[in-house]
Design an enzyme around this catalytic site. Structure first.
Site, mmCIF file in Angstrom:
data_model
loop_
_atom_site.group_PDB
_atom_site.id
_atom_site.type_symbol
_atom_site.label_atom_id
_atom_site.label_comp_id
_atom_site.label_asym_id
_atom_site.label_seq_id
_atom_site.Cartn_x
_atom_site.Cartn_y
_atom_site.Cartn_z
ATOM 1 N N ALA A 58 7.655 4.634 -15.923
ATOM 2 C CA ALA A 58 6.700 3.745 -16.636
ATOM 3 C C ALA A 58 6.480 4.391 -18.064
ATOM 4 C CB ALA A 58 5.263 3.915 -16.073
ATOM 5 N N SER A 106 9.702 2.904 6.027
ATOM 6 C CA SER A 106 9.016 4.199 5.514
ATOM 7 C C SER A 106 7.862 4.355 6.395
ATOM 8 C CB SER A 106 8.840 3.924 4.207
ATOM 9 O OG SER A 106 7.750 2.598 4.059
ATOM 10 N N LEU A 107 7.202 5.506 5.878
ATOM 11 C CA LEU A 107 6.115 5.953 6.838
ATOM 12 C C LEU A 107 4.853 5.734 6.255
ATOM 13 C CD1 LEU A 107 7.585 9.294 8.027
ATOM 14 C CD2 LEU A 107 7.665 7.352 9.291
ATOM 15 N N LYS A 142 8.529 17.214 7.323
ATOM 16 C CA LYS A 142 8.960 16.043 6.562
ATOM 17 C C LYS A 142 9.848 16.645 5.587
ATOM 18 C CE LYS A 142 7.511 11.785 4.636
ATOM 19 N NZ LYS A 142 8.072 11.591 3.323
ATOM 20 N N ARG A 163 19.419 5.086 1.677
ATOM 21 C CA ARG A 163 18.419 4.000 2.279
ATOM 22 C C ARG A 163 18.479 2.942 1.320
ATOM 23 N NH1 ARG A 163 12.830 3.527 0.972
ATOM 24 N NH2 ARG A 163 11.584 2.715 3.030
ATOM 25 N N LYS A 340 0.755 14.393 5.136
ATOM 26 C CA LYS A 340 1.316 14.957 3.571
ATOM 27 C C LYS A 340 0.509 16.303 3.424
ATOM 28 C CE LYS A 340 4.131 13.225 1.445
ATOM 29 N NZ LYS A 340 3.999 11.762 0.778
ATOM 30 N N CYS A 436 -0.693 -5.700 -27.666
ATOM 31 C CA CYS A 436 0.349 -6.655 -28.162
ATOM 32 C C CYS A 436 0.144 -7.025 -29.404
ATOM 33 C CB CYS A 436 0.575 -7.675 -27.109
ATOM 34 S SG CYS A 436 -0.731 -9.012 -27.032
ATOM 35 N N CYS A 458 -5.764 -8.555 -20.498
ATOM 36 C CA CYS A 458 -5.682 -9.095 -21.854
ATOM 37 C C CYS A 458 -5.924 -10.655 -21.487
ATOM 38 C CB CYS A 458 -4.023 -8.921 -22.178
ATOM 39 S SG CYS A 458 -3.548 -10.096 -23.467
HETATM 40 S S1 IVH Z 1 11.257 9.423 10.409
HETATM 41 C C1 IVH Z 1 10.845 4.528 10.843
HETATM 42 N N1 IVH Z 1 11.319 12.025 10.140
HETATM 43 O O1 IVH Z 1 10.448 10.125 4.935
HETATM 44 C C2 IVH Z 1 10.705 5.889 9.925
HETATM 45 N N2 IVH Z 1 11.327 10.580 8.299
HETATM 46 O O2 IVH Z 1 8.478 8.026 4.252
HETATM 47 C C3 IVH Z 1 11.776 6.755 10.292
HETATM 48 N N3 IVH Z 1 11.632 11.930 6.192
HETATM 49 O O3 IVH Z 1 12.541 7.571 4.453
HETATM 50 C C4 IVH Z 1 11.688 7.909 9.375
HETATM 51 N N4 IVH Z 1 11.668 13.717 7.053
HETATM 52 O O4 IVH Z 1 13.440 9.844 4.035
HETATM 53 C C5 IVH Z 1 11.295 10.596 9.354
HETATM 54 N N5 IVH Z 1 11.393 14.309 9.976
HETATM 55 C C6 IVH Z 1 11.434 13.237 9.291
HETATM 56 C C7 IVH Z 1 11.440 12.730 7.856
HETATM 57 C C8 IVH Z 1 11.421 11.549 7.319
HETATM 58 C C9 IVH Z 1 11.776 12.976 6.024
HETATM 59 C C10 IVH Z 1 11.530 10.614 5.182
HETATM 60 C C11 IVH Z 1 12.643 9.762 5.200
HETATM 61 C C12 IVH Z 1 11.920 8.379 5.239
HETATM 62 C C13 IVH Z 1 10.733 9.005 4.524
HETATM 63 C C14 IVH Z 1 9.543 8.004 5.092
#
Ligand code: IVH
Length: 717
Positions: A58, A106-107, A142, A163, A340, A436, A458
Site C-alpha cells: 500500500a 488457508s487457516l 505454525k 501455493r 497465533k 484527488c 469521496c
Molecule cells: S495446515 C488446509 N499446518 O499456514 C490448511 N499449515 O494459514 C492446511 N502453515 O498456507 C495447512 N505451518 O503455509 C498447516 N503446521 C502447519 C503449518 C501451516 C505453517 C502455513 C501454511 C498455510 C498457512 C495457512
C-alpha cells in the site's frame, strides 16, 4: 478550516514529501519527482532483486500514485527515468504456472483462548458428539516459511509448486529437487499411485544469519528475515542458486491422494516420516481444550530457542473421516485453526498522516512512521482506519505512538504515548475533500439508524481518478480477471497515459496499439507486448463468478460472487435480476433475499450499482468484449444437484450447519426461506411457517431420513 493534513504544515523542503500535490510549485514538483524516482527505484530493487521489501504494498502504491498525480499536474516535468515509464522493466522472475489438483487453502486464525474454546465447541456441535465422546485434536507449530506442494507419481517426485493463489502456484520442480529434506522417492513399500505431500519450506535462523553475512561480504543485498530469505531462495530461475541455499522442509499436510494410507492426522504425519520426510517433533495429540492450551503455552515458551521462526500453533481434528464431514467454509477448513502468538509491539514517531483512497472511495488515514523494526520487519506505515479512530486515539503528527503488528496484518496504532507529545501539536483535522485533483467533497455515510457512519467517502465516484484506478486494479487482480503482465503498476502507468479508463478498454488495447505503440515504451519490447495481448485475449472468456467479482461492487466479495453465480447460473439471468432489483421489483428482491448468504447489504448495493446509468454502460461495453461462461455446478451427478433446499425445524441427525454443508457438497443450493424456486423443504420437529408455506406452494417436504435416503447417505437408518 484546514482541508488536508499536509496543508496544515509548512511545505519546507524536508516536508515536501508530505505536501499536497495541488499545492506544489513547479520547482517543488521537480524536486519531488526526483525524490520519488530514486525512492521507487530503490524499492523496486529491494522487491524484485532481493525479495526483501521494506515497505508495504500500500505504501509503495501510494508513492507511485503520488508520482502519477504530480506528473498529471506537471506533464512537462516527466523525467526520462520516471517510474511511470519504467513499467515492466523490473526483472520479474517468470515461472510456469501449475494448477493444484486439490486447492491449497488457508487457516482461520484465533488470537485468544476463548476463540480456541469456541473452535472446539463448534467442532463438537457440528459433529453432534456426545459429551463423553473423545475428540482428538493435534497441536503443532505454525511454521513461518512458504508452503509448497510436492507431487509424487508412482513413488517418484514429479513436481513441486508454491501455493500461489491457492488454485494455481508456480512450478518450482527443479528447485525443490535441490532440497535435501525433500526425498526423490517415497521410502515406503507400496506408495499410492499419486501422493501429494504438503508442508513448509523454511530457512533456519542460524543459516539465515550465515547467509546474510556471506551476502554482505560479497557486497550483495541482505534479506529482511528468514521467511523472505526462504522465498527468495526457492523462487530462483536458476536452481543452482537454490541448491546453494540451506532450505529445509517440514511435511504436515497433503493434497491429492489416490489412496489414503492412514485414517488420522497423526498417523498420516508418521507415514510422511516413514516415507523419508522431516516432520515437526513438537506435534502433540490432545484430548481436551486444556491440553491444547497447555501445548500452545509449551510451544510458545520454546519459541525463542527454536532455530526456525514460528508464528502460532495449528490445531487439527485428528480423525480424517471427521475432517471430511467438517469440510470447508469459503477457503478454510472447519477442522483446523491457527492460534497465533500475540502481536509484536514497538514505539515510534508519527511523521505525517496521509489519506489513501480505495476502490469504493473510502478514505483511509495512514500514519507515516519513522521506520522501526517489529518482529523482524521494518514498519513505516500503520493504518488509522477512519476519522473516528483518529479522534479516539487523538493521534497527531509529531506524536510518539505504540504500534503492533500481527503476521501479515497491516500494522496498527494502539495508543499515543502522551508523555512524549511535543508542545506544539495540533489535533488532526480529517480532510473534507478527496486528495484527488478534483478535490471533491468527502461525505460520511449514514447508517440505517440515521447515524453518521465511520467511513468517509469521496463523493466523486466515477470521476475520482483514485477510484477509477482502484477499480481497474481490482478488475485485473488475481481472483478477478487475473491478467498476466497487467498488474497494479501497469494499470497505473496505462491510466496515467490515458490508455485505460475502464475495464472494456483493456480489450480494445491491442486494436489501439498502432497508435499507442506500446513496444516503444521503456521496459517493453515486441515479445512482451505480444505476450500481454495474448494474456488479455486468453481472458476474453471468463467464469461468471469471476466476472461478478471483478465488477468490484461494494459488498460483493469472492464468496458472495460465487453464491450469486451458482444461484443464477448465467450472466443474462443475473443481470436481469439486478436490473429488476434496481427498478424496485419486489419479486426480484424476494428471490435474491431467499438465497443463503445474501442479505440486504448485498441486495441494496447491487440495486444501487445497476441503478446507475454510468455503471450499466461500463458493464454493457465490457460484456460486448468478453464471453461469460455459465456457472459450474458444484456437482451434477447427485440427485439434488442444482436443486434448492430449505432446512427448517430441529434436525436430529445432523446440525443445521452440517446439513447445509452436505447439501452444498452435493451441488444443491441452500436457501433461508421458501419461495416458488424451492425444490425441497427438509423439516424436523417444530417446523412452523416455512413448512406451512411449503405445503401451500406444493413444495416437496421431506423428513431428515427421507433426505438421507434421497441423497443416498446411509445415516437415516
Ligand atoms: S495446515 C488446509 N499446518 O499456514 C490448511 N499449515 O494459514 C492446511 N502453515 O498456507 C495447512 N505451518 O503455509 C498447516 N503446521 C502447519 C503449518 C501451516 C505453517 C502455513 C501454511 C498455510 C498457512 C495457512
Amino acid at each position: 478550516m484546514t482541508l488536508l493534513v499536509f496543508m496544515s504544515r509548512a511545505t519546507s523542503s524536508q516536508d515536501l514529501s508530505q505536501a499536497s500535490v495541488a499545492d506544489l510549485t513547479e520547482a517543488q514538483a521537480t524536486v519531488e519527482l526526483k525524490r520519488l524516482a530514486t525512492t521507487i527505484a530503490e524499492h523496486d530493487r529491494r522487491y524484485y532483486q532481493d525479495d526483501a521489501p521494506t515497505i508495504s504494498d500500500a505504501a509503495y502504491d501510494a508513492l507511485r500514485q503520488r508520482n502519477t498525480a504530480i506528473e498529471v499536474r506537471f506533464p512537462a516535468l516527466i523525467r526520462a527515468d520516471s517510474p511511470s515509464r519504467k513499467v515492466g522493466a523490473a526483472p520479474v522472475q517468470k515461472f510456469a504456472k501449475l494448477r493444484h489438483a486439490v486447492p491449497m487453502l488457508s487457516l482461520n486464525n484465533a488470537f485468544s483462548e476463548g476463540e480456541v474454546a469456541d473452535f472446539v465447541e463448534r467442532v463438537r456441535r457440528f459433529l453432534r458428539l456426545a459429551e463423553d465422546e473423545p475428540l482428538g485434536i493435534t497441536a503443532e507449530p505454525k511454521i513461518d516459511g512458504l508452503s509448497c506442494s510436492l507431487r509424487y507419481e508412482r513413488g517418484r517426485l514429479a513436481s513441486g509448486a508454491t501455493r500461489g493463489d491457492g488454485t494455481e502456484g508456480e512450478d518450482v520442480t527443479p528447485n525443490v529437487r535441490t532440497i535435501a529434506e525433500i526425498p526423490d522417492r517415497l521410502n515406503v513399500a507400496h506408495a499410492p499411485e499419486i501422493v501429494e505431500v504438503r508442508g513448509e519450506v523454511y530457512m533456519r535462523r542460524s543459516d539465515f544469519f550465515d547467509l546474510n553475512a556471506r551476502q554482505q561480504a560479497a557486497g550483495k543485498p541482505v534479506f529482511a528475515n528468514p521467511r523472505n530469505s526462504a522465498a527468495g531462495s526457492l523462487r530462483q530461475l536458476d536452481p543452482a542458486i537454490t541448491a546453494a541455499r540451506p532450505l529445509k522442509f517440514f511435511a504436515y499436510a497433503w493434497g491429492e491422494m489416490s489412496a489414503m494410507p492412514e485414517t488420522t492426522q497423526t498417523a498420516m504425519v508418521q507415514w510422511f516420516a516413514s516415507a523419508g520426510f522431516t516432520v515437526n517433533p513438537l506435534m502433540r495429540l490432545c484430548h481436551s481444550l486444556d491440553a491444547l492450551l497447555a501445548t500452545y503455552r509449551e510451544i510458545e515458551e520454546q519459541r525463542a530457542d527454536l532455530d526456525y521462526d514460528i508464528d502460532g500453533v495449528v490445531y487439527k481434528v485428528d480423525r480424517l473421516d471427521w475432517q471430511e464431514r467438517l469440510g470447508f467454509v469459503s477457503r478454510s477448513p472447519r477442522w483446523a485453526l491457527a492460534h497465533k502468538f500475540p502481536a509484536e509491539k514497538a514505539v515510534t514517531l508519527v511523521n505525517a498522516i496521509d489519506i489513501q483512497v480505495g476502490r469504493t472511495g473510502a478514505l483511509t488515514p495512514v500514519a507515516k512512521l519513522a521506520p522501526v523494526t517489529v518482529g523482524g520487519v521494518v514498519v513505516q506505515n500503520a493504518t488509522l482506519h477512519n476519522a473516528d479512530e483518529i479522534a479516539r486515539l487523538d493521534v497527531r503528527v509529531g506524536d510518539t505512538v505504540e504500534i503492533q503488528r500481527a503476521g501479515d496484518v497491516i500494522p496498527q496504532v494502539l495508543r499515543v504515548v502522551i508523555a512524549k507529545r511535543p508542545k506544539d501539536t495540533q489535533p488532526y483535522a480529517f480532510p473534507q475533500h478527496c486528495p484527488c485533483e478534483l478535490k471533491t467533497p468527502v461525505v460520511r455515510e449514514t447508517t440505517a439508524g440515521g447515524e453518521e457512519g465511520a467511513v468517509a467517502r469521496c463523493s466523486g465516484e466515477f470521476a475520482c481518478p483514485y477510484q477509477k484506478i482502484e477499480h481497474l486494479k481490482h478488475f485485473v487482480s488475481r481472483r478477478a480477471f487475473d491478467i498476466e503482465g497487467l498488474g497494479e503498476k501497469q494499470i497505473e502507468f496505462f491510466f496515467a497515459q490515458g490508455w485505460l479508463t475502464e475495464p472494456a478498454d483493456i480489450f480494445t488495447l491491442e486494436a489501439r496499439n498502432p497508435k499507442i505503440k506500446l513496444e516503444q515504451q521503456e521496459g517493453y519490447g515486441e515479445l512482451s507486448v505480444r505476450n500481454l495481448f495474448t494474456a488479455i485475449a486468453a481472458r476474453r472468456e471468463i467464469a461468471l463468478e469471476r466476472f461478478i467479482y471483478a465488477l468490484g461492487i461494494r459488498h460483493v466479495g469472492e464468496t458472495t460472487a460465487r453464491a450469486l453465480a451458482r444461484a443464477y447460473g448465467s450472466w443474462p439471468a443475473f443481470h436481469d435480476a439486478c436490473v429488476q432489483l434496481a427498478e424496485g421489483h419486489a419479486e426480484a428482491r424476494a428471490e435474491m433475499d431467499a438465497l443463503d448468504q445474501i442479505g440486504d447489504a448485498v441486495i441494496d448495493s447491487l440495486a444501487t450499482y445497476f441503478g446507475e446509468a454510468h455503471n450499466r454502460r461500463i458493464v454493457e461495453r465490457l460484456t460486448g468484449e468478453v464471453q461469460i461462461r455459465d456457472a459450474e455446478k458444484v456437482s451434477t451427478a447427485t440427485p439434488v444437484a442444482g436443486k434448492t433446499v430449505v432446512f427448517t425445524g430441529t434436525l436430529e441427525k445432523m446440525t443445521r450447519e452440517e446439513a447445509k454443508a452436505m447439501a452444498e457438497r452435493l451441488g444443491a443450493k441452500v436457501a433461508g426461506s421458501v419461495s416458488k424456486k424451492t425444490d425441497y423443504v427438509v423439516a424436523g420437529p417444530g417446523a412452523g411457517s416455512k413448512l406451512n408455506k411449503a405445503r401451500e406452494a406444493g413444495v416437496a417436504v421431506l423428513t431428515e431420513d427421507e433426505w438421507f435416503a434421497l441423497v443416498g447417505e446411509g445415516r437415516g437408518a
